[in-house]
Design a protein around this motif. Structure first.
Motif: not given
Length: 295
Positions: A133-144, A149-159
């Motif tokens: 689900s979109l909420n789960q992916v968003k939450l996971f991305s925010e957690y990551l 040492g993290t610069l950015k998390v990418q998973y094709g957010q807009e698409w």
């Protein structure tokens, strides 16, 4: 046997006497089924395509530096602490360079004067299929994004967001078209049966006086409702199938239909739609009889 023969004759007589309104009702039921089935077909295919594309979904964490063994283990533990994942792949700067060179193919000469560590190290996280689900992916991305040492998390957010919003919109349209199917089907069948009852009011009263049973009077109208539901839904589904075949024939090849595998309804779904239409039309018929025949 005589009962059913008499009932069928009465039903046939009703259909002949009120064929213009019967035809209008049939077309209305067919159109309602066609509209509902069209949006439901698009919705089910989009959900199916989303699940297939979701199999390739991965979240990429870009890191400031190549992590050592201890840092890798720490990152792995933190990811698993949030949720179980299918796989975690660490990609060093050198490996990212090699991947990029392979993607360039014959044009990899442009990388000759570029240092091999110009691409950042990354971690590819492949979530489990239940993390969709979109909420789960968003939450996971925010957690990551909060990992050290993290610069950015990418998973094709807009698409991903556009796809989920589109499927949500489709679900609303399916619900509204289903409601339209229920209302128009019950109303039109009730109206048609009501006209038949008005036209035969004196005859029906006479049948009751000579001892005709309630079932004998009621059954022909129920048969009309069943036929309207069966024929109307079958015509609507058949029209949708022709439309589906036309789209498939004229828009096949490279393009949208090549990226997404669109399929028609299974026999079980077709049977469910036809059965539901029959039930709704029968309900409309039964409602009119209860109100105007007083039996």
């Amino acid at each position: 046997m005589r009962f059913w023969l008499a009932v069928l004759r009465q039903a046939g007589r009703n259909l002949r006497q009120t064929w213009p309104s019967q035809l209008m009702t049939l077309l209305t039921v067919s159109l309602s089924v066609l509209i509902f089935a069209f949006f439901y077909l698009v919705y089910t295919n989009m959900i199916s395509s989303g699940e297939k594309l979701g199999d390739d979904l991965r979240l990429i964490i870009y890191l400031e530096d190549d992590p050592g063994p201890q840092m890798r283990e720490q990152i792995r533990r933190k990811i698993i602490n949030f949720d179980d994942v299918e796989d975690i792949i660490f990609v060093s700067s050198a490996e990212a360079y090699e991947r990029f060179a392979e993607q360039l193919g014959g044009n990899k000469d442009v990388l000759e004067d570029i240092p091999k560590d110009f691409l950042p190290a990354s971690v590819e996280v492949i979530p489990l299929k239940n993390l969709r689900s979109l909420n789960q992916v968003k939450l996971f991305s925010e957690y990551l994004s909060s990992l050290p040492g993290t610069l950015k998390v990418q998973y094709g957010q807009e698409w991903v967001e556009r796809f989920y919003y589109f499927t949500r919109l489709l679900s609303i349209v399916v619900f509204l078209s289903g409601s339209l199917l229920i209302l128009t089907t019950i109303f039109m069948v009730s109206y048609t049966i009501r006209l038949t009852i008005f036209n035969r009011q004196a005859e029906l009263e006479l049948l009751k006086l000579v001892g005709a049973t309630n079932n004998y009077i009621r059954t022909p109208f129920l048969i009309e409702g069943v036929l309207q539901g069966l024929l109307g839904s079958s015509l609507g589904i058949f029209s949708l199938f022709l439309l589906y075949q036309w789209i498939k024939a004229h828009f096949s090849g490279p393009g949208l239909l090549e990226l997404f595998s669109f399929t028609f309804f299974s026999p079980e779904v077709v049977l469910a739609i036809v059965t539901t239409s029959i039930i709704l039309c029968s309900a409309g018929s039964f409602t009119s009889m209860q109100k105007y025949l007083r039996i």
